[in-house]
Motif scaffolding. Structure first.
Motif: not given
Length: 64
Positions: A9, A11-12, A16-18
């Protein structure tokens, strides 16, 4: 050096991105710092195991 698979996981700018990352490491499991070096914005991850070694006897996969 081995390649390890880590579900992460991160932070962008947009939230968020996974995903799953391939993380090189000389350890039996990659450290947080090694994961963060590969995944920008890395927060947490779950170790999935070592990536399979390439099999020289198996023909390469063709993309459609």
């Amino acid at each position: 050096m081995r390649i390890h698979l880590v579900a992460y996981l991160a932070r962008t700018r947009d939230g968020a991105e996974h995903g799953v990352a391939r993380v090189p490491s000389e350890r039996c499991r990659p450290s947080w710092h090694e994961c963060a070096a590969v995944v920008p914005g890395y927060l947490i991850g779950q170790y999935l195991g070592a990536a399979p070694e390439p099999d020289e006897t198996r023909p390469a996969r063709r993309s459609a």
